[in-house]
Design an enzyme around this catalytic site. Structure first.
Site, PDB file in Angstrom:
ATOM      1  N   ASN A  61      -1.765  -7.471  -3.332  1.00 33.68           N
ATOM      2  CA  ASN A  61      -1.286  -6.551  -4.364  1.00 33.68           C
ATOM      3  C   ASN A  61       0.233  -6.438  -4.421  1.00 33.68           C
ATOM      4  OD1 ASN A  61      -1.444  -3.936  -6.066  1.00 33.68           O
ATOM      5  ND2 ASN A  61      -0.446  -3.252  -4.170  1.00 33.68           N
ATOM      6  N   PHE A 113       6.073   0.776 -10.797  1.00 34.54           N
ATOM      7  CA  PHE A 113       6.356  -0.558 -11.347  1.00 34.54           C
ATOM      8  C   PHE A 113       7.566  -0.578 -12.292  1.00 34.54           C
ATOM      9  CE2 PHE A 113       5.704  -3.732 -14.697  1.00 34.54           C
ATOM     10  CZ  PHE A 113       5.525  -4.893 -13.963  1.00 34.54           C
ATOM     11  N   PRO A 132      -4.414  -6.532 -14.894  1.00 35.23           N
ATOM     12  CA  PRO A 132      -4.263  -5.282 -15.642  1.00 35.23           C
ATOM     13  C   PRO A 132      -3.161  -5.352 -16.699  1.00 35.23           C
ATOM     14  CG  PRO A 132      -3.961  -4.963 -13.236  1.00 35.23           C
ATOM     15  CD  PRO A 132      -3.847  -6.422 -13.534  1.00 35.23           C
ATOM     16  N   GLY A 133      -3.328  -4.519 -17.737  1.00 35.91           N
ATOM     17  CA  GLY A 133      -2.233  -4.228 -18.665  1.00 35.91           C
ATOM     18  C   GLY A 133      -1.376  -3.130 -18.050  1.00 35.91           C
ATOM     19  N   TYR A 186       8.769 -13.038 -14.646  1.00 33.82           N
ATOM     20  CA  TYR A 186       7.629 -12.233 -14.180  1.00 33.82           C
ATOM     21  C   TYR A 186       6.317 -12.870 -14.678  1.00 33.82           C
ATOM     22  CZ  TYR A 186       4.390  -8.383 -13.387  1.00 33.82           C
ATOM     23  OH  TYR A 186       3.317  -7.641 -12.970  1.00 33.82           O
ATOM     24  N   ARG A 224       7.113  -2.238   2.956  1.00 34.51           N
ATOM     25  CA  ARG A 224       8.388  -2.193   3.683  1.00 34.51           C
ATOM     26  C   ARG A 224       8.799  -0.778   4.056  1.00 34.51           C
ATOM     27  NH1 ARG A 224      11.604  -5.013  -0.988  1.00 34.51           N
ATOM     28  NH2 ARG A 224      10.122  -3.599  -1.984  1.00 34.51           N
ATOM     29  N   ALA A 268       0.820  -1.224   0.000  1.00 36.65           N
ATOM     30  CA  ALA A 268       0.000   0.000   0.000  1.00 36.65           C
ATOM     31  C   ALA A 268       0.851   1.271   0.000  1.00 36.65           C
ATOM     32  CB  ALA A 268      -0.938  -0.011   1.210  1.00 36.65           C
ATOM     33  N   THR A 269       2.174   1.135  -0.047  1.00 38.84           N
ATOM     34  CA  THR A 269       3.016   2.337   0.026  1.00 38.84           C
ATOM     35  C   THR A 269       3.058   3.091  -1.303  1.00 38.84           C
ATOM     36  OG1 THR A 269       4.931   0.978  -0.521  1.00 38.84           O
ATOM     37  CG2 THR A 269       4.571   1.450   1.826  1.00 38.84           C
TER      38      THR A 269
HETATM   39  P1  NDP Z   1       4.425  -0.210  -7.295  1.00 41.20           P
HETATM   40  O1  NDP Z   1       5.872  -0.492  -7.462  1.00 41.20           O
HETATM   41  O2  NDP Z   1       3.975   1.210  -7.384  1.00 41.20           O
HETATM   42  O3  NDP Z   1       3.884  -0.852  -5.933  1.00 41.20           O
HETATM   43  C1  NDP Z   1       4.321  -2.114  -5.497  1.00 41.20           C
HETATM   44  C2  NDP Z   1       3.986  -2.288  -4.032  1.00 41.20           C
HETATM   45  O4  NDP Z   1       4.418  -3.601  -3.627  1.00 41.20           O
HETATM   46  C3  NDP Z   1       4.695  -1.280  -3.141  1.00 41.20           C
HETATM   47  O5  NDP Z   1       3.798  -0.786  -2.186  1.00 41.20           O
HETATM   48  C4  NDP Z   1       5.785  -2.101  -2.471  1.00 41.20           C
HETATM   49  O6  NDP Z   1       6.011  -1.629  -1.143  1.00 41.20           O
HETATM   50  C5  NDP Z   1       5.129  -3.496  -2.405  1.00 41.20           C
HETATM   51  N1  NDP Z   1       6.156  -4.521  -2.282  1.00 41.20           N
HETATM   52  C6  NDP Z   1       7.087  -4.892  -3.197  1.00 41.20           C
HETATM   53  N2  NDP Z   1       7.914  -5.812  -2.672  1.00 41.20           N
HETATM   54  C7  NDP Z   1       7.504  -6.024  -1.383  1.00 41.20           C
HETATM   55  C8  NDP Z   1       7.977  -6.841  -0.319  1.00 41.20           C
HETATM   56  N3  NDP Z   1       9.042  -7.664  -0.458  1.00 41.20           N
HETATM   57  N4  NDP Z   1       7.315  -6.809   0.864  1.00 41.20           N
HETATM   58  C9  NDP Z   1       6.250  -5.999   1.021  1.00 41.20           C
HETATM   59  N5  NDP Z   1       5.758  -5.203   0.056  1.00 41.20           N
HETATM   60  C10 NDP Z   1       6.387  -5.213  -1.135  1.00 41.20           C
HETATM   61  O7  NDP Z   1       3.701  -1.078  -8.436  1.00 41.20           O
HETATM   62  P2  NDP Z   1       2.152  -1.333  -8.791  1.00 41.20           P
HETATM   63  O8  NDP Z   1       1.250  -0.575  -7.918  1.00 41.20           O
HETATM   64  O9  NDP Z   1       2.030  -1.164 -10.251  1.00 41.20           O
HETATM   65  O10 NDP Z   1       2.079  -2.890  -8.492  1.00 41.20           O
HETATM   66  C11 NDP Z   1       1.099  -3.494  -7.677  1.00 41.20           C
HETATM   67  C12 NDP Z   1       0.772  -4.875  -8.222  1.00 41.20           C
HETATM   68  O11 NDP Z   1       0.184  -4.729  -9.511  1.00 41.20           O
HETATM   69  C13 NDP Z   1       1.989  -5.789  -8.419  1.00 41.20           C
HETATM   70  O12 NDP Z   1       1.631  -7.089  -7.991  1.00 41.20           O
HETATM   71  C14 NDP Z   1       2.211  -5.763  -9.932  1.00 41.20           C
HETATM   72  O13 NDP Z   1       2.831  -6.930 -10.385  1.00 41.20           O
HETATM   73  C15 NDP Z   1       0.781  -5.637 -10.409  1.00 41.20           C
HETATM   74  N6  NDP Z   1       0.611  -5.139 -11.762  1.00 41.20           N
HETATM   75  C16 NDP Z   1       1.164  -3.936 -12.114  1.00 41.20           C
HETATM   76  C17 NDP Z   1       0.987  -3.487 -13.415  1.00 41.20           C
HETATM   77  C18 NDP Z   1       1.629  -2.231 -13.892  1.00 41.20           C
HETATM   78  O14 NDP Z   1       1.753  -2.061 -15.135  1.00 41.20           O
HETATM   79  N7  NDP Z   1       1.997  -1.307 -13.018  1.00 41.20           N
HETATM   80  C19 NDP Z   1       0.188  -4.248 -14.394  1.00 41.20           C
HETATM   81  C20 NDP Z   1      -0.337  -5.484 -13.894  1.00 41.20           C
HETATM   82  C21 NDP Z   1      -0.150  -5.893 -12.614  1.00 41.20           C
HETATM   83  P3  NDP Z   1       7.471  -1.413  -0.469  1.00 41.20           P
HETATM   84  O15 NDP Z   1       8.423  -1.090  -1.572  1.00 41.20           O
HETATM   85  O16 NDP Z   1       7.231  -0.291   0.498  1.00 41.20           O
HETATM   86  O17 NDP Z   1       7.741  -2.696   0.207  1.00 41.20           O
HETATM   87  C1  8X3 Z   2       2.629  -5.532 -15.651  1.00 43.65           C
HETATM   88  C2  8X3 Z   2       2.158  -5.451 -17.042  1.00 43.65           C
HETATM   89  O1  8X3 Z   2       2.763  -5.892 -19.470  1.00 43.65           O
HETATM   90  O2  8X3 Z   2       4.522  -5.019 -18.003  1.00 43.65           O
HETATM   91  O3  8X3 Z   2       2.139  -6.679 -15.018  1.00 43.65           O
HETATM   92  O4  8X3 Z   2       3.810  -7.287 -17.827  1.00 43.65           O
HETATM   93  S1  8X3 Z   2       3.376  -5.947 -18.131  1.00 43.65           S
END
Ligand code: NDP
Ligand code: 8X3
Length: 251
Positions: A86, A189, A182-183, A152, A34, A10-11
């Site tokens: 998430n 990310f 999601p795409g 991944y 974290r 959620a960060t």
């Molecule tokens: P962000 O990088 O903005 O957020 C990722 C979150 O995951 C952060 O809050 C981070 O918190 C947390 N996280 C990562 N590693 C750890 C860990 N070891 N322990 C605890 N928390 C962790 O990316 P998104 O919001 O885009 O990603 C959220 C989800 O959506 C992911 O599962 C991603 O794979 C998925 N997704 C994203 C897409 C995209 O294009 N952005 C598309 C499809 C899916 P902290 O670093 O504080 O630990």
């Molecule tokens: C993140 C979307 O297309 O980078 O899950 O894999 S993609």
């Protein structure tokens, strides 16, 4: 009765936006990640909305930390209605023959094992209430593959399979399981994937309009607010400019 949602990761990005939207519709929140500072900032925003919030700082890759965080929950925080799995990441884009083992382990440990560890702790609490909803954030990368996506994609295919499998295990306990795929969503990310190279991260979305974290938060909120007898099993959500993992229309 109070409704509690636990949102991992959620960060930042999708998790942060979902926490804020859930607070808006009356959920109290357990938020995890974290980065303590960012958890504290989000907690302050949520309290400003008049909701209660419990920030829990732990690394989801560490089974003992996850277990301790949940076992230490006071009684009033144990009635978790919604778990949003998430937390996750992609690291690197190397082809398989050049893959970096540490990158692979970070993805497998976070996206698959971390999701399992927290679900293992929260599902029994939901079963006790004969009620709950688990939302797994998978990806289009869990439906398709693309060059450099190898590990991944494998982790997100695993999430997709776990959503289906959990749904069968949870069926008799009245617990819904929703898989969201999601795409491209512009969050931290790609910065994480390109290991801090913000230029490379920006190029991912060049000439196209990606989804926002709020688009995904809205989708999650829609899923968790359906009537008790309705479960959205699987939602694929893409930017209009992205047909699939490989076809993106850039202007
Ligand atoms: P962000 O990088 O903005 O957020 C990722 C979150 O995951 C952060 O809050 C981070 O918190 C947390 N996280 C990562 N590693 C750890 C860990 N070891 N322990 C605890 N928390 C962790 O990316 P998104 O919001 O885009 O990603 C959220 C989800 O959506 C992911 O599962 C991603 O794979 C998925 N997704 C994203 C897409 C995209 O294009 N952005 C598309 C499809 C899916 P902290 O670093 O504080 O630990
Ligand atoms: C993140 C979307 O297309 O980078 O899950 O894999 S993609």
């Amino acid at each position: 009765m109070k409704k509690i949602a636990l949102i991992t990761g959620a960060t930042s990005g999708i998790g942060r936006a979902t926490a804020l939207r859930a607070a808006e519709i009356g959920y109290d929140l357990i938020i995890t990640g974290r980065r303590q500072e960012l958890l504290n900032e989000l907690a302050t925003e949520i309290r400003r909305q008049g909701r209660e919030v419990l920030p829990l700082c732990f690394d989801i890759r560490k089974a003992e930390e996850v277990k301790k965080a949940v076992t230490d929950l006071e009684e009033k925080w144990q009635n978790i209605a919604v778990l949003v799995n998430n937390a996750g990441l992609a690291v690197g884009t190397s082809p398989i023959q050049e893959g970096i083992i540490d990158d692979w382990e970070r993805m497998i440990d976070t996206n698959v094992k971390g999701l399992l560890y927290i679900t293992r702790e929260i599902a029994p609490l939901m079963i006790r209430n004969n009620n709950g909803h688990i939302v797994n954030i998978a990806s289009i990368a869990g439906k398709e593959v693309y060059p450099g996506g190898n590990v991944y994609c494998a982790t997100k295919h695993a999430v997709d399979a776990l959503s289906k499998a959990m749904r069968t295990d949870m069926l008799k306990h009245n617990i819904k399981v929703t898989n969201i795929a999601p795409g491209m969503v512009e969050t931290e990310f790609s910065i994480v994937r390109y290991k801090g190279d913000t230029e490379a991260a920006k190029n991912v979305y060049k000439g196209m309009t990606p989804l926002t974290n709020e688009d995904i938060a809205d989708t999650i909120i829609f899923a968790i607010t359906r009537p008790a007898h309705v479960c959205l099993n699987d939602i694929v959500i893409m930017p209009t400019a992205q047909a699939n993992s490989r076809d993106v229309c850039r202007k």
